[in-house]
Every structure is written in C-alpha cells, then in structure tokens.
Motif scaffolding. Structure first.
Motif, PDB file in Angstrom:
ATOM      1  N   TRP A   1       2.413   1.665  -3.537  1.00 37.49           N
ATOM      2  CA  TRP A   1       1.649   2.059  -4.391  1.00 37.49           C
ATOM      3  C   TRP A   1       1.161   3.408  -4.277  1.00 37.49           C
ATOM      4  O   TRP A   1       1.108   4.220  -5.228  1.00 37.49           O
ATOM      5  CB  TRP A   1       0.071   1.368  -4.147  1.00 37.49           C
ATOM      6  N   ILE A   2       1.067   4.030  -3.077  1.00 39.76           N
ATOM      7  CA  ILE A   2       0.893   5.480  -2.880  1.00 39.76           C
ATOM      8  C   ILE A   2       2.056   6.525  -3.432  1.00 39.76           C
ATOM      9  O   ILE A   2       1.920   7.398  -3.851  1.00 39.76           O
ATOM     10  CB  ILE A   2       0.687   5.811  -1.297  1.00 39.76           C
ATOM     11  N   ARG A   3       3.239   5.905  -3.160  1.00 43.31           N
ATOM     12  CA  ARG A   3       4.534   6.486  -3.681  1.00 43.31           C
ATOM     13  C   ARG A   3       4.331   6.899  -5.066  1.00 43.31           C
ATOM     14  O   ARG A   3       4.957   7.831  -5.756  1.00 43.31           O
ATOM     15  CB  ARG A   3       5.838   5.686  -3.415  1.00 43.31           C
TER      16      ARG A   3
ATOM     17  N   LYS B   1      -1.868  11.419  -4.496  1.00 42.30           N
ATOM     18  CA  LYS B   1      -1.380  10.950  -3.242  1.00 42.30           C
ATOM     19  C   LYS B   1      -1.573  11.591  -1.962  1.00 42.30           C
ATOM     20  O   LYS B   1      -1.811  11.148  -1.112  1.00 42.30           O
ATOM     21  CB  LYS B   1       0.208  11.453  -3.574  1.00 42.30           C
TER      22      LYS B   1
ATOM     23  N   LEU C   1       0.863  -1.277  -0.016  1.00 43.90           N
ATOM     24  CA  LEU C   1       0.161  -0.027  -0.061  1.00 43.90           C
ATOM     25  C   LEU C   1       0.842   1.062  -0.157  1.00 43.90           C
ATOM     26  O   LEU C   1       0.679   2.229  -0.745  1.00 43.90           O
ATOM     27  CB  LEU C   1      -0.959  -0.015   1.091  1.00 43.90           C
ATOM     28  N   ALA C   2       1.928   1.314   0.802  1.00 42.07           N
ATOM     29  CA  ALA C   2       2.758   2.313   0.773  1.00 42.07           C
ATOM     30  C   ALA C   2       3.690   2.604  -0.527  1.00 42.07           C
ATOM     31  O   ALA C   2       3.469   3.668  -1.018  1.00 42.07           O
ATOM     32  CB  ALA C   2       3.809   2.179   2.018  1.00 42.07           C
TER      33      ALA C   2
ATOM     34  N   TYR D   1       6.011   5.085   3.918  1.00 40.07           N
ATOM     35  CA  TYR D   1       5.802   5.890   2.788  1.00 40.07           C
ATOM     36  C   TYR D   1       6.780   6.811   2.753  1.00 40.07           C
ATOM     37  O   TYR D   1       7.382   7.318   1.777  1.00 40.07           O
ATOM     38  CB  TYR D   1       4.354   6.485   2.643  1.00 40.07           C
TER      39      TYR D   1
ATOM     40  N   ALA E   1      -4.846   9.507  -1.171  1.00 40.79           N
ATOM     41  CA  ALA E   1      -4.613   8.363  -0.179  1.00 40.79           C
ATOM     42  C   ALA E   1      -3.840   8.633   1.111  1.00 40.79           C
ATOM     43  O   ALA E   1      -4.331   7.782   1.859  1.00 40.79           O
ATOM     44  CB  ALA E   1      -3.550   7.717  -1.165  1.00 40.79           C
ATOM     45  N   LEU E   2      -3.204   9.624   1.155  1.00 39.41           N
ATOM     46  CA  LEU E   2      -2.560   9.760   2.540  1.00 39.41           C
ATOM     47  C   LEU E   2      -3.634  10.272   3.422  1.00 39.41           C
ATOM     48  O   LEU E   2      -3.684   9.847   4.759  1.00 39.41           O
ATOM     49  CB  LEU E   2      -1.162  10.746   2.401  1.00 39.41           C
TER      50      LEU E   2
ATOM     51  N   LEU F   1       1.774   7.364  -7.010  1.00 40.41           N
ATOM     52  CA  LEU F   1       0.521   8.027  -7.327  1.00 40.41           C
ATOM     53  C   LEU F   1       1.020   9.422  -7.721  1.00 40.41           C
ATOM     54  O   LEU F   1       2.116   9.894  -7.518  1.00 40.41           O
ATOM     55  CB  LEU F   1      -0.714   8.217  -6.519  1.00 40.41           C
TER      56      LEU F   1
ATOM     57  N   VAL G   1      -5.389   7.481   4.714  1.00 38.98           N
ATOM     58  CA  VAL G   1      -4.585   6.555   5.640  1.00 38.98           C
ATOM     59  C   VAL G   1      -4.656   7.316   7.008  1.00 38.98           C
ATOM     60  O   VAL G   1      -4.845   6.560   8.081  1.00 38.98           O
ATOM     61  CB  VAL G   1      -3.391   6.341   5.036  1.00 38.98           C
TER      62      VAL G   1
END
Length: 271
Positions: free
Chosen positions: A79-81, A88, A76-77, A160, A91-92, A83, A95
């Motif tokens: 994948w966020i990186r 991003k 997941l981390a 992340y 997504a953060l 974006l 989270v």
C-alpha cells in the motif's frame, strides 16, 4: 596480505566482544564445580517436561507472531508503494517512528490501550459489542499483539525497499500480454519481492525466540517463554549451568531454522 595488520584490532574486538561470551556460555553447560565435565545439565532439560513445554510454547508463539506480522506487513508495504510522494514520506515516517520510542514504553502503552479499563474495551462496550471487558492482556493474545507491534517495522521497511525496486514496466508488459491482475501479482510481482519477504520473516522469527520485555509485561507471568525461564534461572536461583544448557538448545534451534531457510533459498535459486 597488504593491509591485513589494520584488520587485526577489529578481529580481536569481535572475538572478545562477540565470540568469547558465546564460547563461555556454551562451556558453562558442560562444567560443574563439584563434578568437573558433565552432561547433567542437558539431562535435566530433557528429563523435566517443563523446559520442553516452554521451548515448544516459545516456538509456537514466535511462529504465530511472525505469521501475523507477515499478513499485516506485506499488504502495508504494498500500500505504501502505491502512495504519492508526499503521502509515502508520511507513511514511512510513521513506520519508522516506533524505532524512536523505547520498547518498554511501547509495551506499557498496550496496557493503556488493551486493559480492562483501556481505550479498546471502553470503545467496544460503548458500541454495545461486548457486555464485559475482553481479556486482551496477560495471555498469549496480548503477547502476540505486542510482539507483532515490535516486529512490523522490521518487516515493512525491507519489504517496501524491495517493492520500490520492482520495475513498473514489467507489470505493464505482463498486462499488455493479457495477464489479469492476479496473475501479474503471483507470477511477476510476488516472486520479485519473495527474497526480501523470506529474509524479513527469518529475522522476525529469530528475534521472537529471544523476546523478553514484551512477554514479561503483556504476559503477566502467565505466558512462559524461554527468555523468562532464563531470567529466573540466572537471577533467582541462580543456576548458570542450567541456563547455559537451555540457551545452547535455543541457539541450536535458531541455527536449524536458519539452515532450513538457506536450504530452501538455495533450492529456489537453482530452479
């Protein structure tokens, strides 16, 4: 030393608020009003198999919940990186959002989702995947799901942050030398994020050992953990000496886990 006097109030506050309660808790396990100094509380812990079973159960569930959190949190981390900037941020924010909601509310929300008449079971029955409701709650599965939900943000955010600091030029250089994506990941990317992963895993595992609300609600009293036993010993009987002995053993287990982590970290850093 110049300026040391300004630190004295802070040191006193730390001693009174943090150290004194721990010392008092440790002392209760060695003192009985009738007998004075005693080791009987520790003897009771090791003579009663139930305490050791609960301790082993706590460690096992904590390890499982931590592993599940790592399996979900690391991808997941990553994948966020990858974006875009706006995605991003969204997504953060998702989270971080659980931090704004009480753990108690989040735990009861899982009952709405995973109960026999909950959304998940309704969806499974509507799709024809199951004929009867699946028992997600009041067992170790429900406790693991709830604990993982609480732990994920604590793992994803530091992971992340570590991944965002990885210089893309290092990955590009490895690719320009002919390294396949799998080699780039395991030889370059993963080692750079490993310290953050190890620290987050340690934090998650230590927090799991002391979980109370989630196992109590989602376990329904059928998944005994150390925190629930301590609550019974303190608020039901009460037996402060026995609770202190169990707490001390749990503290020793936690320190051993931290010592193993430090040992592995020092061995890895010297290579």
């Amino acid at each position: 030393m110049p300026g040391f006097g300004f630190l004295i109030p802070l040191l006193l506050l730390m001693v009174v608020v943090f150290d004194a309660p721990i010392v008092y808790m440790l002392a209760l396990a060695f003192w009985d009003k009738a007998q004075g100094f005693t080791l009987g509380y520790y003897g009771d812990v090791f003579e009663a198999p139930v305490y050791l079973r609960v301790l082993a159960n706590t460690v096992r569930i904590s390890v499982v919940a931590t592993i599940v959190s790592v399996i979900i949190g690391y991808p997941l981390a990553h994948w966020i990186r990858g974006l875009g900037r706006r995605a991003k941020m969204v997504a953060l924010a998702l989270v971080v959002l659980p931090f704004w909601v009480s753990v108690l509310v989040r735990t009861y929300a899982w009952i709405v989702l995973l109960g026999n008449d909950g959304l998940v079971n309704r969806a499974l029955q509507w799709l024809g995947l199951v004929q009867a409701p699946v028992s997600f709650l009041y067992n170790e599965l429900g406790v693991t799901i709830g604990m993982t939900n609480v732990l994920l943000p604590l793992l994803v955010l530091p992971l992340y942050a570590a991944m965002a600091r990885v210089d893309d030029r290092l990955l590009q250089a490895a690719a320009s030398l002919g390294a396949p994506p799998s080699t780039i990941f395991w030889k370059v990317y993963f080692p750079l994020t490993l310290p953050s992963l190890a620290a987050g895993t340690l934090l998650a595992l230590i927090l799991c050992l002391g979980f109370y609300i989630t196992p109590a609600i989602l376990g329904g009293g059928r998944v005994p953990m150390i925190s629930n036993v301590l609550d019974t010993l303190i608020n039901v009987y009460p037996n402060w000496g026995q609770a202190s002995a169990i707490s001390t053993i749990l503290l020793v287990v936690t320190l051993l886990i931290f010592a193993i982590y430090r040992r592995i970290d020092q061995t890895t850093s010297t290579k």
